[in-house]
Write a protein that holds these residues in place. Structure first.
Motif, PDB file in Angstrom:
ATOM      1  N   SER A  57      -6.977  10.756  -7.695  1.00 17.38           N
ATOM      2  CA  SER A  57      -7.752  11.988  -7.050  1.00 17.38           C
ATOM      3  C   SER A  57      -7.047  12.995  -7.345  1.00 17.38           C
ATOM      4  O   SER A  57      -6.634  13.835  -6.451  1.00 17.38           O
ATOM      5  N   ASP A  72      -7.829   1.282  -0.793  1.00 18.04           N
ATOM      6  CA  ASP A  72      -7.925   2.548   0.094  1.00 18.04           C
ATOM      7  C   ASP A  72      -6.414   2.907   0.466  1.00 18.04           C
ATOM      8  O   ASP A  72      -5.755   2.452   1.521  1.00 18.04           O
ATOM      9  N   LEU A  73      -5.746   4.130  -0.108  1.00 17.01           N
ATOM     10  CA  LEU A  73      -4.427   4.597   0.294  1.00 17.01           C
ATOM     11  C   LEU A  73      -4.369   5.208   1.425  1.00 17.01           C
ATOM     12  O   LEU A  73      -3.224   5.621   1.893  1.00 17.01           O
ATOM     13  N   GLU A  74      -5.430   5.631   2.150  1.00 18.55           N
ATOM     14  CA  GLU A  74      -5.564   6.377   3.470  1.00 18.55           C
ATOM     15  C   GLU A  74      -5.578   5.217   4.447  1.00 18.55           C
ATOM     16  O   GLU A  74      -4.676   5.201   5.456  1.00 18.55           O
ATOM     17  N   ASP A  75      -6.275   4.572   4.425  1.00 17.65           N
ATOM     18  CA  ASP A  75      -6.628   3.566   5.602  1.00 17.65           C
ATOM     19  C   ASP A  75      -6.167   2.055   5.341  1.00 17.65           C
ATOM     20  O   ASP A  75      -6.363   1.220   6.352  1.00 17.65           O
ATOM     21  N   LYS A 120     -16.606   9.832  -3.588  1.00 16.71           N
ATOM     22  CA  LYS A 120     -15.477   8.954  -2.820  1.00 16.71           C
ATOM     23  C   LYS A 120     -15.342   7.738  -3.635  1.00 16.71           C
ATOM     24  O   LYS A 120     -16.229   6.968  -3.660  1.00 16.71           O
ATOM     25  N   ASP A 153       0.577  -1.207   0.019  1.00 19.22           N
ATOM     26  CA  ASP A 153      -0.086   0.038  -0.029  1.00 19.22           C
ATOM     27  C   ASP A 153       1.005   1.205  -0.017  1.00 19.22           C
ATOM     28  O   ASP A 153       0.576   2.311  -0.802  1.00 19.22           O
ATOM     29  N   LYS A 154       1.929   1.206   0.563  1.00 22.42           N
ATOM     30  CA  LYS A 154       2.554   2.436   1.019  1.00 22.42           C
ATOM     31  C   LYS A 154       3.520   2.728  -0.457  1.00 22.42           C
ATOM     32  O   LYS A 154       3.612   3.920  -0.859  1.00 22.42           O
ATOM     33  N   LYS A 165       1.022   3.794  -3.109  1.00 24.21           N
ATOM     34  CA  LYS A 165       0.603   5.373  -2.978  1.00 24.21           C
ATOM     35  C   LYS A 165       1.530   6.435  -3.537  1.00 24.21           C
ATOM     36  O   LYS A 165       1.081   7.166  -4.113  1.00 24.21           O
ATOM     37  N   SER A 225     -14.057  12.173  -8.550  1.00 23.65           N
ATOM     38  CA  SER A 225     -13.497  12.582  -7.506  1.00 23.65           C
ATOM     39  C   SER A 225     -13.521  14.075  -7.504  1.00 23.65           C
ATOM     40  O   SER A 225     -13.873  14.725  -6.223  1.00 23.65           O
TER      41      SER A 225
END
Length: 648
Positions: free
Chosen positions: A287, A427-430, A362, A273-274, A277, A357
């Motif tokens: 986005s 979900d690149l935030e959570d 979302k 994920d990191k 991103k 977006s």
């Protein structure tokens, strides 16, 4: 330094093993006398014995793989099993090699066993940039022969630890794979398919690698055995065979050097994920207001209703940007797609994500593997498993999957190729997670036939047909691309009737429905004064699609669907009923599907009702025999139903 090894445990269960062949490399007279295999009368060949052994050579540290196989040829189509191919990989500084090729063909001649050995001039090599293809042809192979062959390959590519296929195009009596893996290497080991292991033994061998003094490694020893393995035979309603063929695969996860260094190759999803991103081909194109700036017209951005606005944005992408039929996840550029008006699946759908977006929706990208690409591995991250991208958004409390590559999809529909059970929602935030991809709505096909005239011994009537969802996609495409050809194909297919007029309702490419109307005449069969009418002038199923003796993999339709056929015959003053068929009410186990058929006469109207309903998108292999019988009943009803009328 002594190194240890971590092995992923594979669950197994035992089952009975019975056969009449000699399960060993030695060929007995009884092997030659047998002419069939009782568990599969359609088998072209039978693998009697299949043995593999992989280990690391203590002196060269090369990976050695040894194979032995014994095969009985049962039918003419099985003779090609005497032609063997071995692919050897080439790297930049090394290449795999093959040694000790041995082979022989055994035949029974005048009651005696005759052995013909493989000769050196029957071994060939073909070179290309990435591989050396080694071929050898066993001599004198014919129906009734037993062939044996063996060879060894050697490789320096430890990342390509030899996988083992227990299952193939022929049934297998006995398949055994042995491995010895030094503790320098840790692999994620994956057992694919639904067939259980008969033997799953692991142990630790001390000091299997001893380079000098106290520098060496222990080895993990494993033995895997399957018995009485049915052939994998391809049939419709499935994804790629690689999802289901029984085998063991290896993914190198950790390399431990003798100097104490540790190189972790397999990462966690948190690590992935990191990386994604900040990845220029992915995270940095999600986005981004700059990518969506000044693209949407004012009449879309000013729309007050969220759902209608989302639909308009989706349609805008479909109308203005074209998918180039490519899937690549590398060198992705939404900016170029905007400029060139064309892009691959990742670019088109990331453009849709940016536009949505920018209007406050979302939206989450979902990495998926298409039906033809195989299931993505869930045990550990393998980004190369994913070859496609879709989107998910929630509007007014309802979830929608989105794709903008196909003009014949309605809002919220995915292309059939993307219906492969699940994907990884990014979900690149959570943090990312697995998302089930399930189509809840039924796709339908409905034919309503009204026979309203009988003049000069000819029936006249109207067919109203409606298809929805996935049943409608191909019809819309074929009609839109060439309406005349579509109508000609319908005339060729509906051979029981003469088409007098054929109309299609006002068609929008991305509508959920496809509707058409056919005015027809039908000349029935007369015997004396009696009319014999098969009411199924249109058939949903020409034949039973399920023909295998045994199927070891799921029946995957991709979506739930229904088929409905209704015929009304106005008997008027000219016709009288002499005979109508009985009703049928048939259900699959666990109420997972139904077939209803009924004919009744009321107020001089003869009404036939026929409905087939599949309540699951995917059926487990255990349902195969039930589905086979179910479809036999459906096809039999279509083909052999007769209504007998009398002309008054």
């Amino acid at each position: 330094m002594k190194l240890k090894f971590t092995l992923l445990t594979i669950l197994f269960s035992s089952f009975c093993f019975a056969q009449n062949y000699n399960v060993a490399m030695q060929v007995s007279k009884s092997d030659l006398e047998h002419t069939s295999y009782s568990k599969d009368s359609t088998a072209n060949a039978l693998v009697i014995y299949d043995y593999g052994n992989s280990f690391v050579d203590e002196e060269t540290f090369w990976l050695r793989f040894q194979l032995e196989q014994k095969i009985k040829i049962l039918r003419k189509e099985g003779i090609e099993r005497g032609e063997v191919e071995v692919k050897l990989y080439k790297g930049k500084s090394s290449k795999e090699k093959i040694l000790k090729i041995r082979g022989a063909t055994y035949n029974l001649e005048n009651g005696k066993t005759v052995k013909t050995e493989l000769t050196q001039d029957a071994i060939f090599e073909e070179e290309n940039e990435n591989y050396t293809l080694v071929k050898f042809v066993l001599p004198n192979v014919k129906v009734g022969s037993v062939i044996t062959y063996s060879y060894e390959t050697q490789s320096r590519f430890m990342s390509k630890y030899q996988p083992w296929y227990f299952q193939g195009p022929d049934p297998v009596l006995y398949s055994e794979y042995n491995t010895s893996i030094p503790g320098n290497y840790e692999y994620n080991i994956k057992l694919v398919g639904s067939i259980p292991l008969e033997v799953n033994e692991t142990s630790l061998k001390k000091n299997c690698i001893d380079l000098r003094g106290d520098v060496g490694a222990d080895c993990a020893i494993a033995k895997y055995v399957m018995k009485n393995i049915p052939a994998y035979k391809p049939e419709g309603f499935t994804t790629t065979p690689l999802n289901y063929i029984a085998r063991i695969e290896y993914e190198l996860s950790v390399i431990r050097g003798f100097d104490g260094s540790v190189d972790k190759l397999t990462k966690t999803w948190a690590d992935v994920d990191k990386e994604l991103k900040s990845n220029k081909d992915f995270g940095r194109q999600i986005s981004k207001k700059s990518l969506a700036k000044n693209i949407l017209p004012d009449d879309i951005t000013s729309m007050p209703d969220n759902l209608e606005k989302a639909k308009a944005i989706h349609q805008f992408v479909l109308d203005n940007y074209k998918w180039n039929q490519k899937y690549e996840r590398h060198e992705v550029s939404v900016k170029n797609t905007v400029k060139e008006k064309i892009g691959n699946a990742f670019e088109i759908n990331l453009l849709l994500e940016n536009l949505l977006s920018s209007e406050g929706f979302k939206v989450f990208p979902i990495l998926v593997s298409t039906r033809g690409n195989g299931f993505a591995t869930k045990i550990y991250p393998v980004l190369t498993d994913f070859n496609y991208l879709i989107l998910k958004t929630t509007i007014d409390g309802k979830d929608y999957f989105l794709d903008a590559t196909e003009p014949y999809l309605s809002f919220g529909e995915l292309p059939f190729r993307a219906l492969n059970q699940y994907g990884r929602l990014m979900d690149l935030e959570d943090g990312s997670y697995w998302e089930d991809i399930e189509i809840k709505d039924y796709s339908t096909r409905l034919h309503t036939i009204q026979i309203n005239s009988f003049e000069e011994d000819i029936f006249g009537g109207v067919i109203e047909s409606k298809s929805t969802g996935y049943q409608a996609h191909d019809l819309k495409r074929m009609y839109t691309e060439n309406s005349q050809t579509y109508k000609e194909q319908r005339a060729d297919k509906y051979t029981e009737i003469s088409i007098e007029e054929h109309n299609v309702s006002d068609l929008e490419k991305n509508s959920y429905d496809f509707e058409e109307e056919i005015h027809f005449t039908l000349e029935p069969e007369f015997i004396g004064n009696k009319i014999y009418l098969n009411p199924f002038i249109i058939k949903f199923f020409e034949e039973n699609p399920f023909k295998l003796q045994e199927r070891t993999y799921p029946i995957d339709f991709g979506y739930k669907d229904t088929y409905t056929y209704i015929m009304n015959i106005d008997l008027g003053d000219d016709l009288n009923i002499l005979e109508i068929p009985g009703s049928v009410n048939y259900a699959l186990p666990n109420k997972s599907g139904t077939f209803l058929f009924n004919v009744e006469n009321k107020d001089n109207q003869l009404t036939l009702y026929f409905k087939v309903k599949f309540d699951k998108a995917i059926y487990a292999p255990e349902f195969y025999d039930y589905l086979k019988t179910f479809m036999d009943t459906v096809v039999e009803t279509q083909n052999n139903t007769v209504i007998v009328l009398e002309k008054i």
